[in-house]
Design a protein around this motif. Structure first.
Motif, PDB file in Angstrom:
ATOM      1  N   VAL A 145       0.848  -1.200   0.000  1.00  0.00           N
ATOM      2  CA  VAL A 145       0.000   0.000   0.000  1.00  0.00           C
ATOM      3  C   VAL A 145       0.884   1.251   0.000  1.00  0.00           C
ATOM      4  CG1 VAL A 145      -1.725   1.339   1.279  1.00  0.00           C
ATOM      5  CG2 VAL A 145      -1.925  -1.159   1.154  1.00  0.00           C
ATOM      6  N   ALA A 146       1.935   1.237   0.826  1.00  0.00           N
ATOM      7  CA  ALA A 146       2.853   2.377   0.866  1.00  0.00           C
ATOM      8  C   ALA A 146       3.508   2.590  -0.492  1.00  0.00           C
ATOM      9  CB  ALA A 146       3.910   2.152   1.947  1.00  0.00           C
ATOM     10  N   MET A 147       3.845   1.501  -1.169  1.00  0.00           N
ATOM     11  CA  MET A 147       4.432   1.614  -2.496  1.00  0.00           C
ATOM     12  C   MET A 147       3.405   2.120  -3.509  1.00  0.00           C
ATOM     13  SD  MET A 147       6.699  -1.854  -2.425  1.00  0.00           S
ATOM     14  CE  MET A 147       6.954  -1.874  -4.193  1.00  0.00           C
ATOM     15  N   GLY A 148       2.152   1.710  -3.347  1.00  0.00           N
ATOM     16  CA  GLY A 148       1.084   2.187  -4.236  1.00  0.00           C
ATOM     17  C   GLY A 148       0.918   3.684  -4.145  1.00  0.00           C
ATOM     18  N   ARG A 149       1.049   4.203  -2.936  1.00  0.00           N
ATOM     19  CA  ARG A 149       0.936   5.650  -2.738  1.00  0.00           C
ATOM     20  C   ARG A 149       2.060   6.385  -3.469  1.00  0.00           C
ATOM     21  NH1 ARG A 149       0.081   7.049   3.358  1.00  0.00           N
ATOM     22  NH2 ARG A 149       2.210   6.317   3.416  1.00  0.00           N
ATOM     23  N   ALA A 150       3.248   5.764  -3.498  1.00  0.00           N
ATOM     24  CA  ALA A 150       4.362   6.371  -4.230  1.00  0.00           C
ATOM     25  C   ALA A 150       4.126   6.304  -5.734  1.00  0.00           C
ATOM     26  CB  ALA A 150       5.669   5.657  -3.868  1.00  0.00           C
ATOM     27  N   ILE A 151       3.562   5.202  -6.197  1.00  0.00           N
ATOM     28  CA  ILE A 151       3.356   5.008  -7.642  1.00  0.00           C
ATOM     29  C   ILE A 151       2.377   6.033  -8.218  1.00  0.00           C
ATOM     30  CG2 ILE A 151       2.342   3.433  -9.355  1.00  0.00           C
ATOM     31  CD1 ILE A 151       3.513   1.124  -7.638  1.00  0.00           C
ATOM     32  N   VAL A 152       1.267   6.278  -7.515  1.00  0.00           N
ATOM     33  CA  VAL A 152       0.235   7.159  -8.087  1.00  0.00           C
ATOM     34  C   VAL A 152       0.712   8.596  -8.208  1.00  0.00           C
ATOM     35  CG1 VAL A 152      -1.697   5.741  -7.291  1.00  0.00           C
ATOM     36  CG2 VAL A 152      -0.874   7.614  -5.839  1.00  0.00           C
ATOM     37  N   ARG A 153       1.738   8.956  -7.462  1.00  0.00           N
ATOM     38  CA  ARG A 153       2.253  10.330  -7.546  1.00  0.00           C
ATOM     39  C   ARG A 153       2.964  10.576  -8.865  1.00  0.00           C
ATOM     40  NH1 ARG A 153       5.668  12.618  -2.744  1.00  0.00           N
ATOM     41  NH2 ARG A 153       5.739  14.244  -4.327  1.00  0.00           N
ATOM     42  N   GLU A 154       3.386   9.492  -9.531  1.00  0.00           N
ATOM     43  CA  GLU A 154       4.188   9.609 -10.747  1.00  0.00           C
ATOM     44  C   GLU A 154       5.356  10.558 -10.498  1.00  0.00           C
ATOM     45  OE1 GLU A 154       1.609  10.469 -14.060  1.00  0.00           O
ATOM     46  OE2 GLU A 154       0.746   8.459 -14.010  1.00  0.00           O
ATOM     47  N   ALA A 155       6.085  10.259  -9.425  1.00  0.00           N
ATOM     48  CA  ALA A 155       7.179  11.109  -8.975  1.00  0.00           C
ATOM     49  C   ALA A 155       8.402  10.959  -9.871  1.00  0.00           C
ATOM     50  CB  ALA A 155       7.540  10.746  -7.537  1.00  0.00           C
ATOM     51  N   ASN A 156       9.318  11.928  -9.733  1.00  0.00           N
ATOM     52  CA  ASN A 156      10.568  11.865 -10.480  1.00  0.00           C
ATOM     53  C   ASN A 156      11.442  10.710 -10.018  1.00  0.00           C
ATOM     54  OD1 ASN A 156      10.092  14.112 -12.089  1.00  0.00           O
ATOM     55  ND2 ASN A 156      10.933  15.526 -10.564  1.00  0.00           N
ATOM     56  N   ALA A 157      11.344  10.361  -8.730  1.00  0.00           N
ATOM     57  CA  ALA A 157      12.169   9.279  -8.186  1.00  0.00           C
ATOM     58  C   ALA A 157      11.495   8.700  -6.950  1.00  0.00           C
ATOM     59  CB  ALA A 157      13.566   9.781  -7.838  1.00  0.00           C
ATOM     60  N   PHE A 158      11.811   7.434  -6.657  1.00  0.00           N
ATOM     61  CA  PHE A 158      11.374   6.782  -5.420  1.00  0.00           C
ATOM     62  C   PHE A 158      12.537   6.792  -4.438  1.00  0.00           C
ATOM     63  CE2 PHE A 158       8.366   3.746  -7.914  1.00  0.00           C
ATOM     64  CZ  PHE A 158       7.413   4.744  -8.000  1.00  0.00           C
ATOM     65  N   LEU A 159      12.247   7.107  -3.179  1.00  0.00           N
ATOM     66  CA  LEU A 159      13.227   7.021  -2.103  1.00  0.00           C
ATOM     67  C   LEU A 159      12.720   5.993  -1.089  1.00  0.00           C
ATOM     68  CD1 LEU A 159      13.884  10.839  -1.496  1.00  0.00           C
ATOM     69  CD2 LEU A 159      15.023   9.319  -3.130  1.00  0.00           C
ATOM     70  N   PHE A 160      13.491   4.939  -0.854  1.00  0.00           N
ATOM     71  CA  PHE A 160      13.096   3.864   0.062  1.00  0.00           C
ATOM     72  C   PHE A 160      13.991   3.903   1.294  1.00  0.00           C
ATOM     73  CE2 PHE A 160      11.991   2.310  -4.171  1.00  0.00           C
ATOM     74  CZ  PHE A 160      10.749   1.714  -3.992  1.00  0.00           C
TER      75      PHE A 160
END
Length: 413
Positions: A145-160
């Motif tokens: 779910v936390a990753m889904g929230r990152a995906i929908v933002r269509e962000a420039n980069a993911f930070l884990f």
């Protein structure tokens, strides 16, 4: 997507302690880079500076070539996945995933929100859980779910930030595979912090190894494993850890507490002029000589040793040999253990043998070592005297080419 460039980044706290010290790192567009190191090495601090959650003392942060030191977190368009998931317990899975879009106050229509949420849920196999609350989900489902929230933002980069550390070992393995496949499919630039070198080796296109706030080596996992720059990288990367055996080079012979080992001429030359060296030998570079054919034996060196005990794990087997350490390297090894966040480095050789081997504790056995793969380290500086920088760079180049082919396949399918 975007590239991320760190130029001589420093983070100094009020007491003058440099938590991050002069780190430079270039993360290419679409690349998956891991920051790895023991607790307190500065990796999470570095990630938080990229995210805008920590101020940068000095140096420059560039996101897609644009200086971003003073930008607010929301202006950087970076999506962060935290260790504790950071989900809202009173919201459904659907609304948790949709939350970043709701914050934009009318930027997305209800149809756009719904389409993105359901697309992300499909990628993460959460379609059947959209109306549930986080409290009713497993740890792995919450992380998705936390990753889904990152995906929908269509962000420039993911930070884990250590996203799998709260999961049990079996679930961590499963989630590693899911994160890797997802990143390949999306092609999003990713910076991932972990203290778990297994995660680093299996996930990263390149891995940046940190020690006490300083960058030790940046390379593909295979280059780190086969051509480590120094004692710390060699010891930290790999499980079980690399063996470090004290020895003296005389001609082409390495004289060790275990016996004499014949070295290739080039390796021996690298150790000349040093009163003592540490021979770095990974467990899988050994074998029970009784199980090998004559041709194989000729490609290495053999020695006799008494085994203290064995461990049979089904798919692998280890035998252990204790030996008398050289007092001249005792302090070096103790310091290395502390840097690696380990109690101590014992004077004990770990040897991987075939699972069919019948060696047992108390046996005196003839062991074979692939002397072509031995590294020699200077105990005084930690430098790898035998590192082949050119061969290492080629391993990283091949890894980069493999990543490019992965990205092309993902784009097509």
């Amino acid at each position: 997507m975007a590239s991320i460039t760190l130029q001589n980044i420093v983070k100094e706290y009020d007491d003058g302690y440099p938590a991050v010290n002069n780190v430079s790192l270039e993360i290419e567009d679409g690349e998956f880079v891991i920051l790895v190191g023991p607790s307190g090495c500065g990796k999470s601090t570095l990630l938080r500076m990229v995210a805008g959650l920590e101020d940068i003392t000095s140096g420059e942060l560039l996101i897609d070539g644009e200086r971003s030191n003073e930008k607010q977190p929301r202006e950087r368009n970076l999506a962060m996945v935290f260790q504790n998931y950071a989900l809202y317990p009173h919201l459904t899975v659907y609304e948790n995933i949709a939350f970043p879009m709701r914050l934009t106050k009318g930027k997305f229509s209800d149809d756009e929100v719904d389409e993105r949420v359901r697309r992300a849920a499909s990628m993460l196999e959460l379609e059947d859980h959209l109306e549930r609350k986080p409290g009713n989900l497993s740890g792995g489902q919450r992380q998705r779910v936390a990753m889904g929230r990152a995906i929908v933002r269509e962000a420039n980069a993911f930070l884990f930030d250590e996203p799998l550390s709260n999961l049990d070992a079996k679930l961590r393995g499963q989630m590693r595979a899911e994160i890797s496949q997802l990143q390949r499919r999306l092609g999003t630039t990713s910076l991932y912090v972990t203290h778990d070198q297994t995660e680093a080796m299996t996930l990263g296109d390149r891995v940046a190894v940190l020690k006490k706030g300083e960058l030790q080596q940046v390379a593909s996992p295979r280059e780190l494993y086969e051509q480590p720059a120094n004692l710390f990288v060699a010891g930290f990367i790999g499980a079980p850890s690399m063996n470090f055996v004290p020895g003296t080079v005389e001609g082409t012979t390495l004289r060790t507490p275990l016996g004499d080992i014949e070295l290739p001429e080039q390796t021996a030359q690298a150790g000349q002029g040093h009163d003592i060296v540490l021979a770095g030998i990974r467990p899988e570079f050994f074998e029970d000589a009784a199980t090998l054919e004559e041709l194989h034996l000729s490609r290495g060196s053999t020695f006799r040793a008494e085994l203290s005990h064995t461990e049979w794990l089904g798919n692998e087997q280890y035998v252990y040999v204790t030996y008398e350490n050289d007092p001249r390297v005792a302090e070096t090894l103790q310091n290395l253990a502390e840097e690696m966040d380990t109690d101590e480095l014992r004077s004990q050789l770990v040897v991987a043998v075939d699972t069919s081997s019948r060696l047992r504790g108390g046996d005196e056995a003839e062991l074979w070592v692939d002397s072509r793969r031995i590294h020699l380290f200077d105990p005084a500086t930690g430098e790898n005297l035998t590192r082949d920088a050119e061969a290492g760079a080629e391993l990283t180049r091949i890894a980069k080419e493999d990543r490019r082919r992965d990205a092309e396949r993902a784009a097509q399918g």
